[in-house]
Structures are given as C-alpha cells and as structure tokens.
Design an enzyme around this catalytic site. Structure first.
Site, PDB file in Angstrom:
ATOM      1  N   CYS A   1      75.527  28.851  47.968  1.00  0.00           N
ATOM      2  CA  CYS A   1      76.836  29.511  47.938  1.00  0.00           C
ATOM      3  C   CYS A   1      77.706  29.266  49.173  1.00  0.00           C
ATOM      4  O   CYS A   1      78.748  28.623  49.109  1.00  0.00           O
ATOM      5  CB  CYS A   1      76.678  31.017  47.789  1.00  0.00           C
ATOM      6  SG  CYS A   1      76.062  31.553  46.198  1.00  0.00           S
TER       7      CYS A   1
ATOM      8  N   HIS B   1      81.585  33.523  50.752  1.00  0.00           N
ATOM      9  CA  HIS B   1      80.268  34.014  50.363  1.00  0.00           C
ATOM     10  C   HIS B   1      80.183  35.544  50.354  1.00  0.00           C
ATOM     11  O   HIS B   1      80.786  36.226  51.175  1.00  0.00           O
ATOM     12  CB  HIS B   1      79.185  33.463  51.285  1.00  0.00           C
ATOM     13  CG  HIS B   1      77.833  33.946  50.887  1.00  0.00           C
ATOM     14  ND1 HIS B   1      77.301  33.686  49.642  1.00  0.00           N
ATOM     15  CD2 HIS B   1      76.923  34.721  51.531  1.00  0.00           C
ATOM     16  CE1 HIS B   1      76.116  34.263  49.552  1.00  0.00           C
ATOM     17  NE2 HIS B   1      75.863  34.901  50.675  1.00  0.00           N
TER      18      HIS B   1
ATOM     19  N   ASP C   1      80.374  26.904  42.266  1.00  0.00           N
ATOM     20  CA  ASP C   1      80.092  26.512  43.655  1.00  0.00           C
ATOM     21  C   ASP C   1      78.980  25.477  43.763  1.00  0.00           C
ATOM     22  O   ASP C   1      78.837  24.845  44.812  1.00  0.00           O
ATOM     23  CB  ASP C   1      79.846  27.731  44.568  1.00  0.00           C
ATOM     24  CG  ASP C   1      78.759  28.658  44.068  1.00  0.00           C
ATOM     25  OD1 ASP C   1      78.221  28.427  42.975  1.00  0.00           O
ATOM     26  OD2 ASP C   1      78.445  29.631  44.797  1.00  0.00           O
ATOM     27  N   HIS C   2      78.221  25.292  42.693  1.00  0.00           N
ATOM     28  CA  HIS C   2      77.180  24.260  42.642  1.00  0.00           C
ATOM     29  C   HIS C   2      76.548  24.347  41.262  1.00  0.00           C
ATOM     30  O   HIS C   2      76.888  25.229  40.471  1.00  0.00           O
ATOM     31  CB  HIS C   2      76.121  24.471  43.741  1.00  0.00           C
ATOM     32  CG  HIS C   2      75.650  25.894  43.836  1.00  0.00           C
ATOM     33  ND1 HIS C   2      74.820  26.466  42.909  1.00  0.00           N
ATOM     34  CD2 HIS C   2      75.963  26.885  44.710  1.00  0.00           C
ATOM     35  CE1 HIS C   2      74.610  27.734  43.222  1.00  0.00           C
ATOM     36  NE2 HIS C   2      75.313  28.021  44.307  1.00  0.00           N
TER      37      HIS C   2
ATOM     38  N   ASP D   1      80.071  31.644  39.890  1.00  0.00           N
ATOM     39  CA  ASP D   1      78.961  31.590  40.838  1.00  0.00           C
ATOM     40  C   ASP D   1      77.721  31.063  40.123  1.00  0.00           C
ATOM     41  O   ASP D   1      77.282  31.637  39.120  1.00  0.00           O
ATOM     42  CB  ASP D   1      78.707  33.002  41.393  1.00  0.00           C
ATOM     43  CG  ASP D   1      77.858  32.992  42.652  1.00  0.00           C
ATOM     44  OD1 ASP D   1      77.446  31.900  43.086  1.00  0.00           O
ATOM     45  OD2 ASP D   1      77.610  34.086  43.191  1.00  0.00           O
ATOM     46  N   ASP D   2      77.182  29.968  40.628  1.00  0.00           N
ATOM     47  CA  ASP D   2      75.936  29.387  40.086  1.00  0.00           C
ATOM     48  C   ASP D   2      76.081  28.891  38.652  1.00  0.00           C
ATOM     49  O   ASP D   2      75.111  28.888  37.893  1.00  0.00           O
ATOM     50  CB  ASP D   2      74.780  30.408  40.146  1.00  0.00           C
ATOM     51  CG  ASP D   2      74.207  30.587  41.546  1.00  0.00           C
ATOM     52  OD1 ASP D   2      74.911  30.297  42.518  1.00  0.00           O
ATOM     53  OD2 ASP D   2      73.046  31.026  41.652  1.00  0.00           O
TER      54      ASP D   2
HETATM   55 CA   LIG Z   1      76.381  30.190  44.117  1.00  0.00          CA
END
Ligand SMILES: [Ca+2]
Length: 482
Positions: free
Chosen positions: A84, A138, A320-321, A45-46
């Site tokens: 997200c 999410h 996710d990014h 995540d992130d």
């Molecule tokens: Ca994220």
C-alpha cells in the site's frame, strides 16, 4: 518564491476575488470551470485485474465497464512496489520508491521529503479545490478506518474519514488465518446484513457525492479512496450471493519450480495451510468485495452524470497493486510476479479520445501523475520519473518502447534486501539480493510464470538486455540503503 509558487499564488488570489465578488464572481467561476477540467481520482485497495472489465469470466463489474466505455483500459499497468504505502506514495509523488525511500507502512514521506509537490498539490496550487474521502495515502486497513491514517495534510483543502458498520462487524469474521497479525493481513470474511450505505465504502461513495455537489461550480480535484477489496472481506450479503461456490474455480495447482529463488515467494507455507474449500470461500468473499466496490463506484459515476459534470471531468480509476489468489499457493501481494505487480488502470472522461479501447502497452503507476496534470493543462514539477500516457489515450497501440520497474523488500530496513523486476511486453526479469537470485519468464508463452529461463543459455542475450533496462530504471531512483 519560485515561478510555480507565484503562479499558484496568483491563481489563489483570483479565486479569492471571484468568491468575494458575489453573483458576478459565481459566473466567472463557472466559466473558469468550463475551461479547466475537473479530476476525479478513484482508488481501490488491493484490487487485482480479476474483474469483468479486464476479462475475468466470473467477476461482474458493470460500473467499471461503463467507465471503461468512456476511456482506455491499461491491461499491462504495473505498480512500483506491491504494498500500500510504498505504491501510493510513489504514484502521488511521481517518484520511484528508492527516491521516496518509502518501503514500509510506517514512515511518513514528509519526514524525508518535506517539500515534494504531490499530484493533488499541483491542482491546489493552480486554484482547484482539492479534497479526499477515505484511503488515498496509506491507511491501516481496517485498523485506521475512521482516522486520517498516514495522510498528507498539504495535499488537501478538505478531507473526510468515513467509518462504517464493517468496523463493528469484525467480531463476526470467519478468519482462516488466526495466526497472522490483525485482520489487515488475514484471509477473513463476513457476509453482512447491513445495507450498502452503512458500510465504510458506502460512506466513501456518499461523502464523495456530497463533495461533488458542494464543489460542482469550482474546478475540483476529488479523490475517492475505497477500502475494498482489501481484507477483511466484509460486504453486504447480496454480493456474496452473486457468486455461488460452484462457480468459484481455484487456479491450477502448479508446483513451485525449484529453480525459482526462495525470496520470490511471499506466502509460506503455501496457502498458509488453507484447504481447498476454505480457499473457495475466500475467493468468493474477494469477488463479493469487488462487486461491492463496483457498486459504490457506480453511485459516484451516477452523481457525476446527474450533476452534468461527466464531460468536464477526467476520471482515473486505479488500484494500488495486484493480488495473488492462490496461484502456486500465493495470496495477497508483496511478490514480483505478474499477479501482484499488475493492476487495473482506467483513464476516462475529459480529454480521452480513444473511448472503450484497451492498451496493452507496458505502463507504470508513475505515469499517472504526469498524465493527469497533462490532461488538465497544468505543468508538472520537474524530475518526475513517469511519462504522460496521452499518446495512448489517442491511439492505444501507439509506439511505446518503455518497460516497467517494480520492487519489493524482504526483511526489514536494516538487515533486509530488495528484489527488482523489469517487465517488457514479452518478458519479466527479476533479481534478488543484488543478483544472487534471478528469474526470467517469457510471459507471452508462459503467463503463469512457471518456467524460469534465467539460466538457459539460449536466452543469454535477452537476460543481458533486460539487465541493462533494469539498471537504467533503477538508476532513476537512488540506490537502496545497505
Ligand atoms: Ca493495498
């Protein structure tokens, strides 16, 4: 019933027969497993590509290194929406965010697309067991840790929602952005004395290993969704100790060029007012969170090897990014610059022949769905917006004339507007508010995207060409609602 549904029903029936037939059934299950590769989808995540595996000089990720040695790293992989839920729903449905119409963190995509077939569902319908640990769809992080979040029950046979000591340690956080809403969007950190296994991400690894053990004799689609390095940056102390503050370098203090449209920026005021020492402390905490994530991924990879599953399992690692870490005063995500849209993707294991290689071809997160179904020999639903990366898993430099489209919203659904950005191997072109603001960067010559060339007459043909590519990719989705 569609032919695909019939196939799924037949496969499911075959499983029931296998399971009911006892010892003989077990043998046939194992022979089926040998024919059909398993899938292990690992999500961070992130996580930006500020990791050793992708060339970062300081951030050590030995376990991602060893995964990359068994597969292909994609160094120009782009999310469709650097936030997200829009990113995850797009990736897991294989559809652009203007088709899913998921542009926020609150909407359940099933309320808009009740019958869409997700990536895990393809496997479920083919007789695989499909299971999730932690954040795949999410989840408010950290607010919804320990709950199902915005999960999609139709995707899974089995789910686990771990909750670790980090939830109890939130009162201990040092928060440099107390004015921002909640710890989920804060620059806040804590070096925890608790052992790895007590943290939520340690439990994600432990529970994933338990599922590998439980389902080792069946074809499985297992998704391990980690919560780090998303803020708040809580990780065991020893990961902070890996990064002495004097090794933590801030990015160059480039000014914001005045001809870059205002909506391009997310962090206002720059750095949300943090001074340089605070920025260094946040950077160190982000790096510590990455190395903690890496260690947990390593435990899962160890189990895959110990159980003899490594050769028969497709392993896909993806964030996710991306994430800004202070360049031009920007932090976190939700911009259309390189740092927020580009994120690490590794495709490894069964079916991947170009091992240890990296591919600089421009790929989209949308490509992950048809890549995984293709490697497993399963038919993907018609109408997916991505394409299989299979040619690049054989020859990472294979001809590949594809661009990536990313988008982000400013304001809310009723009075906000969208920005869109197209990336080719050399260029990034972005449009805000239907073209009221435009940006063109020669990312090859200007990787920090400092010089907006959109109004430069010598690049008029390039702008025209990129506008056409942008429109063509946008046309795949539906037009945004006014
Ligand atoms: Ca994220």
């Amino acid at each position: 019933m569609s032919s695909r549904a019939v196939q799924g029903a037949v496969a499911a029936l075959a499983w029931v027969i296998c399971l009911l037939s006892g010892a003989t059934g077990t043998a046939s299950v194992q022979s089926t497993a040998a024919r059909r590769p398993n899938v292990l989808l690992i999500m961070a995540d992130d996580l930006s590509d500020d990791v050793g595996t992708f060339g970062h000089p300081v951030v050590r990720t030995p376990n991602l290194d060893r995964l990359a040695a068994r597969g292909v790293r994609f160094t120009r992989a782009y999310t469709q929406f650097p936030l997200c839920s829009p990113s995850r729903v797009s990736m897991l449905t294989g559809l652009r965010p203007d088709t899913t119409r998921i542009h926020d963190l609150q909407t359940d995509f099933r309320t808009i697309h009740p019958d869409v077939i997700t990536l895990p569902q393809v496997f479920r319908r083919a007789g695989y067991v499909s299971a999730r640990v932690g954040k795949i769809y999410h989840y408010g992080n950290p607010g919804q840790i320990g709950t199902p979040g915005l999960d999609d029950p139709a995707s899974w046979d089995h789910t686990v929602n771990p909750r670790g000591v980090d939830k109890d340690e939130e009162p201990m956080l040092t928060n440099f952005t107390p004015g921002r809403q909640g710890f989920g969007s804060s620059l806040a950190y804590y070096a925890s004395p608790a052992p790895d296994e007590a943290h939520t991400d340690g439990k994600v690894a432990t529970e994933t290993i338990a599922l590998l053990e439980q389902y080792r004799d069946r074809p499985f689609f297992l998704a391990a969704g980690f919560y780090r390095p998303h803020c708040p940056f809580i990780a065991p102390t020893r990961y902070f100790d890996m990064y002495p503050l004097d090794q933590v370098r801030l990015p160059p203090a480039h000014p914001r060029a005045p001809d870059i449209p205002r909506p391009a920026w997310f962090t206002n005021p720059p750095h949300w007012g943090l001074d340089e020492q605070q920025q260094r402390l946040v950077l160190r905490a982000y790096y510590a969170s990455i190395s903690f994530l890496d260690a947990n991924v390593g435990r899962v990879l160890d189990a895959l090897e110990r159980l003899g599953l490594a050769d028969d399992t497709i392993v896909v690692f993806v964030s996710d990014h991306g994430y800004h870490l202070g360049d031009r005063g920007q932090w976190m995500k939700q911009t259309l610059f390189e740092r927020a849209t580009r994120a690490p993707v590794i495709v490894a294991g069964a079916g991947v022949t170009a091992r240890g290689a990296s591919s600089a071809r421009v790929v989209e997160f949308l490509d992950i769905y048809p890549t995984i179904t293709g490697l497993a020999g399963l038919a993907a639903p018609a109408g997916l917006h991505g394409r299989s990366l299979a040619p690049l898993l054989v020859d990472p430099g294979a001809p590949w004339d594809h661009a990536a489209l990313s988008q982000v919203r400013r304001g809310n659904a009723t009075d906000g507007f969208m920005g869109y950005s197209v990336r080719t191997e050399r260029w990034r072109y972005s449009e805000w508010e239907g073209g009221r603001g435009t940006e063109l960067y020669d990312v090859e010559a200007d990787p920090d995207e400092l010089r907006n060339l959109a109004a430069d007459p010598t690049h008029r043909d390039t702008v025209t060409d990129l506008q056409q590519r942008l429109r063509a990719l946008m046309a795949q989705g539906e037009p945004p609602r006014p």
